[in-house]
Design a protein around this motif. Structure first.
Motif, PDB file in Angstrom:
ATOM      1  N   VAL A 685       5.841   3.319   3.042  1.00  0.00           N
ATOM      2  CA  VAL A 685       7.061   4.050   2.665  1.00  0.00           C
ATOM      3  C   VAL A 685       6.703   5.270   1.810  1.00  0.00           C
ATOM      4  CG1 VAL A 685       9.273   3.923   1.473  1.00  0.00           C
ATOM      5  CG2 VAL A 685       8.460   1.959   2.802  1.00  0.00           C
ATOM      6  N   LYS A 686       5.807   5.065   0.850  1.00  0.00           N
ATOM      7  CA  LYS A 686       5.393   6.164  -0.024  1.00  0.00           C
ATOM      8  C   LYS A 686       4.720   7.268   0.783  1.00  0.00           C
ATOM      9  CE  LYS A 686       2.465   7.112  -4.050  1.00  0.00           C
ATOM     10  NZ  LYS A 686       1.455   6.540  -4.968  1.00  0.00           N
ATOM     11  N   GLU A 716      13.059  -0.012   7.428  1.00  0.00           N
ATOM     12  CA  GLU A 716      12.264  -0.353   6.242  1.00  0.00           C
ATOM     13  C   GLU A 716      11.280   0.767   5.890  1.00  0.00           C
ATOM     14  OE1 GLU A 716       9.975  -4.297   4.964  1.00  0.00           O
ATOM     15  OE2 GLU A 716      11.169  -4.533   6.789  1.00  0.00           O
ATOM     16  N   ALA A 717      10.678   1.345   6.943  1.00  0.00           N
ATOM     17  CA  ALA A 717       9.649   2.373   6.722  1.00  0.00           C
ATOM     18  C   ALA A 717      10.237   3.762   6.520  1.00  0.00           C
ATOM     19  CB  ALA A 717       8.691   2.400   7.915  1.00  0.00           C
ATOM     20  N   ASN A 718      11.523   3.912   6.838  1.00  0.00           N
ATOM     21  CA  ASN A 718      12.209   5.199   6.691  1.00  0.00           C
ATOM     22  C   ASN A 718      11.648   6.265   7.634  1.00  0.00           C
ATOM     23  OD1 ASN A 718      14.123   6.953   5.641  1.00  0.00           O
ATOM     24  ND2 ASN A 718      12.792   7.633   3.966  1.00  0.00           N
ATOM     25  N   VAL A 719      11.444   5.856   8.911  1.00  0.00           N
ATOM     26  CA  VAL A 719      10.987   6.824   9.912  1.00  0.00           C
ATOM     27  C   VAL A 719      12.196   7.527  10.522  1.00  0.00           C
ATOM     28  CG1 VAL A 719       8.914   5.508  10.484  1.00  0.00           C
ATOM     29  CG2 VAL A 719      10.967   5.169  11.837  1.00  0.00           C
ATOM     30  N   SER A 720      11.965   8.743  11.051  1.00  0.00           N
ATOM     31  CA  SER A 720      13.066   9.529  11.613  1.00  0.00           C
ATOM     32  C   SER A 720      13.556   8.955  12.938  1.00  0.00           C
ATOM     33  CB  SER A 720      12.616  10.977  11.849  1.00  0.00           C
ATOM     34  OG  SER A 720      11.959  11.479  10.728  1.00  0.00           O
ATOM     35  N   GLU A 789      -2.181   6.430   2.673  1.00  0.00           N
ATOM     36  CA  GLU A 789      -1.991   7.190   1.438  1.00  0.00           C
ATOM     37  C   GLU A 789      -2.568   8.603   1.512  1.00  0.00           C
ATOM     38  OE1 GLU A 789      -1.809   4.466  -2.465  1.00  0.00           O
ATOM     39  OE2 GLU A 789      -3.701   4.354  -1.367  1.00  0.00           O
ATOM     40  N   LYS A 790      -3.629   8.751   2.274  1.00  0.00           N
ATOM     41  CA  LYS A 790      -4.320  10.045   2.315  1.00  0.00           C
ATOM     42  C   LYS A 790      -3.683  11.042   3.286  1.00  0.00           C
ATOM     43  CE  LYS A 790      -7.500   8.669  -0.521  1.00  0.00           C
ATOM     44  NZ  LYS A 790      -7.678   9.268  -1.842  1.00  0.00           N
ATOM     45  N   LEU A 791      -2.709  10.595   4.074  1.00  0.00           N
ATOM     46  CA  LEU A 791      -2.149  11.463   5.107  1.00  0.00           C
ATOM     47  C   LEU A 791      -1.380  12.660   4.540  1.00  0.00           C
ATOM     48  CD1 LEU A 791      -2.426  11.599   8.098  1.00  0.00           C
ATOM     49  CD2 LEU A 791      -0.430  10.149   8.352  1.00  0.00           C
ATOM     50  N   PRO A 792      -0.463  12.461   3.574  1.00  0.00           N
ATOM     51  CA  PRO A 792       0.226  13.628   2.999  1.00  0.00           C
ATOM     52  C   PRO A 792      -0.749  14.623   2.364  1.00  0.00           C
ATOM     53  CG  PRO A 792       1.355  11.604   2.380  1.00  0.00           C
ATOM     54  CD  PRO A 792       0.067  11.199   3.021  1.00  0.00           C
ATOM     55  N   TYR A 793      -1.791  14.083   1.697  1.00  0.00           N
ATOM     56  CA  TYR A 793      -2.826  14.947   1.109  1.00  0.00           C
ATOM     57  C   TYR A 793      -3.527  15.775   2.182  1.00  0.00           C
ATOM     58  CZ  TYR A 793      -7.744  15.803  -0.019  1.00  0.00           C
ATOM     59  OH  TYR A 793      -9.004  16.360  -0.119  1.00  0.00           O
ATOM     60  N   THR A 794      -3.825  15.139   3.326  1.00  0.00           N
ATOM     61  CA  THR A 794      -4.525  15.830   4.415  1.00  0.00           C
ATOM     62  C   THR A 794      -3.686  16.981   4.957  1.00  0.00           C
ATOM     63  OG1 THR A 794      -5.584  13.727   5.008  1.00  0.00           O
ATOM     64  CG2 THR A 794      -5.681  15.491   6.642  1.00  0.00           C
ATOM     65  N   VAL A 795      -2.400  16.725   5.174  1.00  0.00           N
ATOM     66  CA  VAL A 795      -1.500  17.774   5.670  1.00  0.00           C
ATOM     67  C   VAL A 795      -1.374  18.891   4.635  1.00  0.00           C
ATOM     68  CG1 VAL A 795       0.867  18.288   6.388  1.00  0.00           C
ATOM     69  CG2 VAL A 795      -0.233  16.173   7.150  1.00  0.00           C
TER      70      VAL A 795
END
Length: 856
Positions: A685-686, A716-720, A789-795
């Motif tokens: 989710v985060k 639950e995951a808040n996907v679009s 966790e590292k995905l937003p950082y990568t983008v």
């Protein structure tokens, strides 16, 4: 057609796939040997090919039967003689720079036109080139031909004559090109590739290492074999370079001040000349060899400007130009070294020695000498030297160097540990599972180095542009010097000075350096944080992604079902769990294992059961205390005619939430209901919210589960959006649908099961690379930790890199344009022209270095 190609001592026989031409039988099928001109593969195999890249090797391995060997080898590559067939040769290379299958076709055609090879095959998906030749085939031209086509080839197994050197002193891509061109003029050098980004040079040569180092030094650069390089030597040479710059700067200052006071113009000119010699010796020497190898780099342009200034009596201008150029180059080199340190720091993570348990003693060994199966003892606070499995002891390990995880991970006996990670607490004994060259950290270093050596699309375009821009402006400078004075439009001195300014402005250093330094900085930062980006191409793609599709199981969810709810009816919860444990303990079904694991975690004991029986597709049964008990799905209890009306609403609710129902009871009553579900990862989710925060428009879930399960997980995951009940090929269609909607799509999966969707997407991202070699090989970007966790950082890092690249390019172009405009009104001086180039290059590098500081 025979299914055997040639005798082989490998585990599996080489197979001739349908449609391939065998090498033991002609295409006519008459049993005659295939000629050397046949297009078919000599000994092609889809599984186990005997091959040696970069060196001559036989592709026909001898088997046990010597008679068969002679017969088969006689028909392997040539129908002329048995002897010639023994030397059927094959080489394999890794290709960099292909961005579509047509690139593979281009390479195949380019090499085939040489007429030297029997077969050329390029696989775009694996980026591998296989070249087959006859007895006298030379593979010397493969790498150079591939380079001419705009790609890079590297032997998969380097021969002993291929060595890697560190090169110091390069400050832009034209320096690398000059070194390549010069070394290619030496007969003993078979091939050479120089990467400005990493400061590395790979040379295949027959002469001595010292001779290669000497040839590179002629161009004004310092080369050293990687293993021979010392920090002391680096520091000494760097200090010497700065001393020369300081001394020449003092001479220029003395001459300038003295010209207004006590010194005569001749003495001032002599001081300027001495400064020119001190600062200009290296670039003039480099320019000489660059011209000799037909390169037009910045050393040629600067040298021409300085010599021209001296010839027309502008000694102060000439001295200032060469001093600013030397100072700018030194600053650029120092700044660029900051970007290269990211890889060197990775190399220093794993210790060079290990304590090996030899009976009751501990023996210290270099890690290169440690074999698989040996026992390594690691004390608290020490770095782990090699990959392996803990066989004794418990500890917590800081895995940040590999996965980027900030919190140490608890490790028990049987768990895997990685080289370069830090043993935080307890002393442990580890059984080595991988040699030093096969460890996770070694693979990371190799992949990152490869990534940094590849050119991104923007960089490739800039290099092509610079290749046209420099000679055009150079020719224009010559026209400006010669024609206006001949036409009576001014004095020779005036137009020569303008021409010299144009020569300086013709140097596209800042522009050429704008992209690679940013890419190297970003890839290095990512590697330090547990993200492998496999090249500038993928860094740029990641920065343009607008939609990310996730595989559900094992990516958004744990991939391991858990007991999520219990409802006891005719028994207590403890009694219900105990009976369920007894029934499920002998089942191998994943849901059964989940219930067993849950019961054991609760410390509940099983009952005395017997006559266990599995009811296929429905559940299990066993006799407990003389009564038959059942655990299974709704269908099982409907067949037993057990009334379910009392729990009907409960069942519907559980099923609507996408959970699996396990009913426990007898043939006459229900004891209770256990629901099992795959749970969302704690970080999901985060991470997904973080992606939306960094500008991802669509976060999509792809799953083979039913609509109810998919809807529950999506909420639950808040996907679009989500796509449910998908087969692997349906996932491909979902990716294509998103692409048709105009999105640049990334696919996140485990790198194995989701291969078709990963390949179809614009960018493939795999998770858990630290534990899976396949993930590291198949995806474009690898998240070393098994979480998102590292995905937003990568983008975020990729978008920041794109922004900085654009800033650098526009800044470089605007500075060049302003300099060009100011030349003709006479407002630009030579030293200002040099400052506009070297100063802009330093600013561009410093701007790119900001990427090293991007954090999560």
């Amino acid at each position: 057609m025979s299914d055997k190609c040639c005798s082989s001592n490998t585990n599996e026989q080489s197979k001739i796939t349908p449609g391939e031409q065998g090498c033991c039988k002609s295409s006519s099928g008459e049993g005659e040997p295939a000629s050397t001109n046949d297009a078919g593969s000599c000994c092609s195999s889809s599984q186990n090919e005997i091959q040696t890249a970069g060196v001559s090797s036989s592709c026909c391995s001898s088997g046990n039967d010597s008679q068969n060997e002679i017969v088969q080898n006689a028909t392997c590559c040539s129908n002329n003689s048995i002897e010639s067939s023994f030397q059927c040769e094959k080489a394999e290379y890794k290709i960099f720079g292909m961005d579509c299958p047509s690139c593979a076709l281009t390479i195949e055609k380019g090499l085939s036109r040489l007429g030297e090879f029997q077969e050329v095959k390029v696989n775009y998906n694996t980026a591998k080139l296989k070249v087959t030749g006859s007895a006298n085939t030379s593979f010397d031209h493969v790498i150079s031909t591939v380079q001419k086509l705009g790609f890079t080839a590297e032997p998969i197994k380097q021969n002993k004559n291929v060595r890697t050197f560190n090169v110091e002193g390069m400050d832009c891509g034209s320096c690398a090109k000059s070194i390549e061109n010069h070394l290619n003029t030496i007969p003993e050098v078979k091939s050479v590739t120089v990467s400005f980004s990493t400061g590395k040079m790979k040379v295949e040569h027959d002469n001595k290492v010292e001779e290669i180092v000497k040839e590179v030094s002629k161009l004004g650069y310092r080369a050293s074999l990687m293993e021979n390089k010392t920090k002391l030597d680096e520091t000494a040479k760097s200090n010497s370079e700065y001393r020369s710059i300081i001394l020449s700067g003092m001479l220029i200052a003395l001459g300038f001040i003295g010209s207004y006071t006590v010194l005569s113009p001749i003495v001032s000119a002599m001081l300027y000349a001495l400064a020119i010699i001190l600062s200009g010796y290296k670039p003039v020497k480099s320019a000489y060899y660059a011209i000799k190898s037909r390169s037009l780099d910045m050393n040629v342009l600067m040298s021409a400007a300085v010599i021209g200034a001296a010839l027309i009596g502008e000694w102060f201008e000439g001295a200032t130009v060469v001093w600013l150029f030397a100072l700018g180059t030194a600053l650029q080199n120092r700044s660029i070294e900051q970007t290269r340190k990211s890889i060197r720091n990775l190399m220093d993570l794993a210790p060079s020695e290990a304590w090996i348990k030899d009976g009751t003693e501990l023996v210290k060994k270099p890690v290169e000498e440690v074999s698989v199966g040996e026992i390594v003892v690691i004390k608290p606070g020490d770095r782990i030297p090699l990959d392996g499995n803990i066989i004794h002891g418990e500890t917590s390990v800081n895995q940040a160097p590999i996965t980027g995880e900030s919190i140490p991970v608890d490790k028990l006996s049987g768990d895997t540990v990685y080289a370069g990670t830090i043993n935080e607490s307890g002393s442990i004994e580890v059984k080595v599972t991988k040699l030093v060259e096969d460890t996770a950290i070694s693979k990371i270093i190799h992949l990152v180095e490869e990534a940094q050596e590849q050119k991104a699309p923007t960089q490739a375009f800039i290099d092509k542009f610079a290749g046209i821009y420099t000679p055009v402006v150079f020719v224009f400078a010559l026209v400006v010097i010669i024609f206006p004075p001949l036409l009576g439009m001014g004095s020779w001195g005036e137009w020569i000075y303008k021409g010299l300014e144009l020569l300086v402005v013709a140097c596209p250093c800042a522009l050429v350096i704008s992209t690679p330094v940013a890419i190297v900085s970003a890839i290095g930062n990512a590697a330090k944080n547990g993200v492998l980006i496999k090249g500038g191409t993928f860094l740029e793609k990641a920065g343009r992604i607008k939609a990310i599709a996730f595989d559900k199981t094992g990516t958004l969810t744990e991939g391991r079902p858990k007991v999520s709810h219990l409802k006891a009816l005719a028994a207590s919860e403890e009694e219900l769990i105990s009976i369920a444990l007894t029934l499920e303990n002998y089942s191998t079904h994943p849901i059964a294992k989940t219930i067993v694991s849950y019961a054991k975690d609760k410390g509940i004991q099983e009952k005395n059961g017997q006559l266990y029986k599995s009811i296929v597709g429905k559940g299990v049964q066993a006799t407990i205390d003389g009564e038959i008990y059942y655990a299974g799905n709704v269908k099982l209890f409907e067949e037993l005619n057990v009334p379910l009306s009392s729990i009907q609403k409960e069942l519907q609710k559980i099923q609507s939430e996408g959970k699996t129902v396990v009913i426990v009871g007898t043939s006459t009553e229900l004891l209770g209901v256990i629901s099992v579900s795959d749970t969302i990862r704690e970080t999901t989710v985060k991470a997904l919210n973080g992606l939306k925060h960094v500008g991802i428009d669509e976060v999509v879930m792809l799953t083979g589960d039913n609509e109810g399960t998919a809807k529950m997980i999506a909420k639950e995951a808040n996907v679009s959006r989500f796509f449910a009940e998908l087969l692997p090929e349906d996932k491909v269609d979902a990716i294509k649908r998103l692409q048709q909607e105009g999105y640049k799509v990334a696919m996140v999966g485990d790198g194995i099961n989701d291969a078709p969707a990963l390949a179809t997407s614009d960018l493939g991202i795999a998770m858990g690379g630290a534990g899976t070699d396949t993930a590291m090989e198949t995806a474009d970007i690898v998240l070393m930790a098994d979480n998102l966790e590292k995905l937003p950082y990568t983008v975020k890092l990729s978008r920041k890199a794109l922004t900085i690249i654009k800033q650098n390019i526009w800044f470089s172009i605007i500075v060049k344009f302003i300099a060009l405009v100011l030349i003709f009104p006479g407002w630009l001086t030579l030293w200002m022209a040099v400052l506009s180039d070297t100063g802009a290059a330093v600013i561009v590098i410093l701007n790119a270095l900001r990427l090293l500081r991007v954090k999560e």
